[in-house]
Write an enzyme that holds these catalytic residues in place. Sequence first.
Site: not given
Ligand code: DX5
Ligand code: ZN
Length: 214
Positions: A6, A30, A32, A34, A63, A65, A134, A170
């Site tokens: 990620s 990956h 993220d 947001m 992903h 969010m 998650m 994740d």
């Molecule tokens: C959190 C993300 C994850 C995040 C995980 O909302 O969806 O993908 O990057 O990070 P680590 O591995 O540091 O928990």
């Molecule tokens: Zn994620």
Amino acid sequence: MKLSPSLLSADFACLHESARTVESVADRFHWDVMDGHFVPNLTFGPSVVNALRRRLDRPFDIHLMIDHPLEYTPQFDVRSDDSIIFHVESDDEPTAVLEAIETASARAGITLRPGTPLERIEPYLDAVSLVLVMSVEPGFGGQAFLPDAIERIRAIHEQIGDRPIEIAVDGGIHAGNVRSVVDAGAEIIIAGSAIFGQPDPIAAAAAIREAAEG
Ligand code: DX5
Ligand code: ZN
């Protein structure tokens, strides 16, 4: 086991370079996305992900969010081996989002917050290629793994039965706990801070893989 670093924990000033650094030990990447509403954090959107898509070879897991996956899904220039993963708690009707992902010709993934009952995703399992479990509250990297995720992975594994659906996990994954999530049934391992928060991200990624497979 497939390792999906990620980039949330990478240096945002050089996302491409950071991804390239670990590409040899990564199976997927990956991203993220947001929106500052669905989660209290803002990252990047389609324009940044699309620019990176043109420069990297590995498949992407995107992903979302965000409150409105339906509006933004068509804006990602995806390949057929990329996944678009949306939250069942988002504002849009899941069936409509799944149709948008199909129209985009990507693999469909569904995910849920750690406290959301697993029954919420059950009606959509026949339409997805991936379920993302998650193991932290979505929004930030570097949080501690929530142990309940192990039981949730097992339960989803059973729910899935013989359907061709991959389970991804994740949040809070590192070399010390990756084996337990793989043993519970996770196939795609996402790790952010355990890779990009380390002085040697390649060695850190290799250590996670070794711990998962060894
Ligand atoms: C959190 C993300 C994850 C995040 C995980 O909302 O969806 O993908 O990057 O990070 P680590 O591995 O540091 O928990
Ligand atoms: Zn994620």
